[in-house]
Design an enzyme around this catalytic site. Structure first.
Site, mmCIF file in Angstrom:
data_model
loop_
_atom_site.group_PDB
_atom_site.id
_atom_site.type_symbol
_atom_site.label_atom_id
_atom_site.label_comp_id
_atom_site.label_asym_id
_atom_site.label_seq_id
_atom_site.Cartn_x
_atom_site.Cartn_y
_atom_site.Cartn_z
ATOM 1 C CG ASP A 63 44.035 34.906 35.870
ATOM 2 O OD1 ASP A 63 42.983 35.132 35.393
ATOM 3 O OD2 ASP A 63 44.889 35.805 35.913
ATOM 4 C CB SER A 141 26.545 44.062 33.030
ATOM 5 O OG SER A 141 26.203 45.356 33.738
ATOM 6 C CE1 TYR A 154 31.698 44.653 34.491
ATOM 7 C CE2 TYR A 154 29.431 46.122 34.030
ATOM 8 C CZ TYR A 154 30.181 45.076 34.495
ATOM 9 O OH TYR A 154 29.434 44.178 35.102
ATOM 10 C CB SER A 155 29.683 49.264 28.097
ATOM 11 O OG SER A 155 28.669 49.724 29.158
ATOM 12 C CB ALA A 156 33.335 47.474 24.804
ATOM 13 C CB SER A 157 34.316 43.193 28.663
ATOM 14 O OG SER A 157 33.478 43.789 29.704
ATOM 15 C CE LYS A 158 30.283 41.535 32.871
ATOM 16 N NZ LYS A 158 30.325 40.136 33.340
HETATM 17 N N1 LIG Z 1 27.624 43.675 41.223
HETATM 18 C C1 LIG Z 1 26.761 44.517 40.503
HETATM 19 O O1 LIG Z 1 26.215 45.400 40.743
HETATM 20 C C2 LIG Z 1 26.805 43.748 38.972
HETATM 21 C C3 LIG Z 1 25.920 44.363 38.111
HETATM 22 C C4 LIG Z 1 25.971 43.652 36.699
HETATM 23 C C5 LIG Z 1 26.630 42.385 36.609
HETATM 24 N N2 LIG Z 1 27.440 42.165 37.418
HETATM 25 C C6 LIG Z 1 28.403 41.064 37.020
HETATM 26 O O2 LIG Z 1 28.293 39.773 37.898
HETATM 27 C C7 LIG Z 1 29.519 39.437 38.186
HETATM 28 C C8 LIG Z 1 29.842 39.158 39.695
HETATM 29 O O3 LIG Z 1 29.919 40.426 40.012
HETATM 30 P P1 LIG Z 1 30.309 40.738 41.628
HETATM 31 O O4 LIG Z 1 29.838 42.142 42.155
HETATM 32 O O5 LIG Z 1 29.703 39.532 42.448
HETATM 33 O O6 LIG Z 1 31.773 40.661 41.369
HETATM 34 P P2 LIG Z 1 33.007 40.806 42.818
HETATM 35 O O7 LIG Z 1 32.260 40.949 44.016
HETATM 36 O O8 LIG Z 1 33.948 41.800 42.375
HETATM 37 O O9 LIG Z 1 33.695 39.315 42.699
HETATM 38 C C9 LIG Z 1 34.472 38.820 41.468
HETATM 39 C C10 LIG Z 1 34.791 37.586 41.850
HETATM 40 O O10 LIG Z 1 35.507 37.094 40.719
HETATM 41 C C11 LIG Z 1 36.926 36.685 41.014
HETATM 42 N N3 LIG Z 1 37.623 36.940 39.893
HETATM 43 C C12 LIG Z 1 38.010 38.087 39.496
HETATM 44 N N4 LIG Z 1 38.856 38.187 38.477
HETATM 45 C C13 LIG Z 1 39.111 36.635 38.220
HETATM 46 C C14 LIG Z 1 40.122 35.921 37.404
HETATM 47 N N5 LIG Z 1 40.836 36.368 36.649
HETATM 48 N N6 LIG Z 1 39.962 34.622 37.474
HETATM 49 C C15 LIG Z 1 39.123 34.214 38.415
HETATM 50 N N7 LIG Z 1 38.096 34.697 39.052
HETATM 51 C C16 LIG Z 1 38.393 36.000 39.311
HETATM 52 C C17 LIG Z 1 36.847 37.392 42.366
HETATM 53 O O11 LIG Z 1 37.897 36.804 43.069
HETATM 54 P P3 LIG Z 1 39.569 37.034 43.238
HETATM 55 O O12 LIG Z 1 39.744 38.612 43.147
HETATM 56 O O13 LIG Z 1 40.179 36.505 44.194
HETATM 57 O O14 LIG Z 1 39.947 36.375 41.478
HETATM 58 C C18 LIG Z 1 35.761 37.267 42.929
HETATM 59 O O15 LIG Z 1 35.478 36.200 43.457
HETATM 60 C C19 LIG Z 1 30.463 39.819 37.243
HETATM 61 O O16 LIG Z 1 30.606 39.313 36.185
HETATM 62 C C20 LIG Z 1 29.764 41.423 37.140
HETATM 63 O O17 LIG Z 1 30.375 41.983 35.842
HETATM 64 C C21 LIG Z 1 27.665 42.773 38.491
#
Ligand SMILES: NC(=O)c1ccc[n+]([C@@H]2O[C@H](COP(=O)([O-])OP(=O)(O)OC[C@H]3O[C@@H](n4cnc5c(N)ncnc54)[C@H](OP(=O)(O)O)[C@@H]3O)[C@@H](O)[C@H]2O)c1
Length: 269
Positions: A63, A141, A154-158
């Site tokens: 984690d 993001s 989400y916005s504030a964290s990013k």
């Molecule tokens: N998809 C979009 O449209 C989008 C747009 C802009 C930005 N992003 C950013 O791109 C990144 C990936 O997005 P995604 O859509 O591919 O996400 P996702 O499908 O939700 O996958 C998230 C990944 O992070 C892991 N994770 C979550 N919490 C964790 C923790 N505490 N420790 C370790 N691993 C953790 C999850 O596995 P577990 O749950 O098993 O831990 C999973 O492998 C993120 O930072 C997201 O904010 C995504």
């Protein structure tokens, strides 16, 4: 020869979605991967898929929101591979709703993963990246460029992740460690993608038919190109680039656009 041949790359949150797809792309270019996520079953299933494609990897469950876990994970990387060339701070969660209705736990969890997770892993990776003149890429993001309604957590964290990358870029200049930040737009979701609901429970994100999502492979290829070219800012779509330019040069117009589309944006939750 590929820029990534034999480079050791740790990708947080790489058991699904963008992280897994970036791992596949870099692995096929010859990188040695470290896959991470909390759910071990999901992690092993991703690992099998990549190994079948010929990718060399290890899995390190853990984690990222825990400082001690991040130390343990980084120690394991060095114990196995002896070095680290890249850290991709990709693990991230979205969710919440209107601030007034969102439980405090949601803010804690989202900031814990998106912000503290990126800080902790970066902290423990720097001594190793100094030796390899490696790099750290932060996945922010489009929501980290402008504050979106109903996405306050989400916005504030990013936005914090973006500032973190900007600080580190200067801080690590004399160490020859590359730092970059990528701003994906809406990207095709992994079917398992979960988000926090306003009450703190988790739910699977339903496929959004009202939003045009970027193809996953396009987002991935933009991320890999940014790493190869060592550009500080990276955009996964023209949308990201326009939002960045617009928010810098014409913030009033961007505000009007958000105001006009506020219902649509808030309904996307
Ligand atoms: N998809 C979009 O449209 C989008 C747009 C802009 C930005 N992003 C950013 O791109 C990144 C990936 O997005 P995604 O859509 O591919 O996400 P996702 O499908 O939700 O996958 C998230 C990944 O992070 C892991 N994770 C979550 N919490 C964790 C923790 N505490 N420790 C370790 N691993 C953790 C999850 O596995 P577990 O749950 O098993 O831990 C999973 O492998 C993120 O930072 C997201 O904010 C995504």
């Amino acid at each position: 020869m590929s820029n990534f041949k034999d480079k050791v790359v740790f990708i947080s949150g790489s058991s699904q979605g963008i992280g897994k797809a970036v791992a596949m792309e870099l692995g096929l270019l010859g990188a040695k991967l470290v896959l991470n996520g909390r759910n071990e079953k999901k992690l092993e299933s991703a690992a099998e898929e990549l190994k079948t494609a010929g990718v060399e990897l290890i899995t390190i469950p853990g984690d990222v929101s825990s400082y001690n876990e991040c130390k343990r994970m980084m120690d394991e990387v060095i114990e196995h591979y002896g070095k680290l060339d890249w850290l991709i701070n990709n693990a991230g969660m979205s969710g919440g709703g209107k601030l007034e209705h969102t439980h405090g736990d949601v803010y804690e969890r989202i900031f814990g993963i998106n912000v503290l997770g990126s800080i902790y892993l970066s902290h423990y990776s720097i001594p190793h990246l100094r030796k390899t003149k490696g790099g750290i890429l932060f996945i922010s993001s489009v929501a980290g460029m402008i504050g979106l309604p109903s996405y306050t957590a989400y916005s504030a964290s990013k936005r914090a992740v973006t500032a973190l990358a900007e600080s580190l870029r200067i801080e690590l200049h004399d160490d020859n460690i590359f730092v970059g930040v990528n701003f994906p737009g809406f990207t095709e979701n992994d079917p398992q993608k979960a988000i926090y609901k306003a009450d703190g429970s988790m739910g699977v994100l339903e496929k959004r038919s009202d939003v045009k999502a970027n193809p996953l492979l396009k987002t991935v290829s933009r991320i890999v190109t940014q790493m190869r070219k060592k550009r500080f800012y990276g955009y996964s779509s023209a949308q990201g680039w326009f939002v960045r330019l617009g928010s810098r040069l014409f913030p009033g117009i961007v505000h009007l656009g958000l105001k006009a589309n506020r219902k649509k944006i808030m309904d996307m939750q």
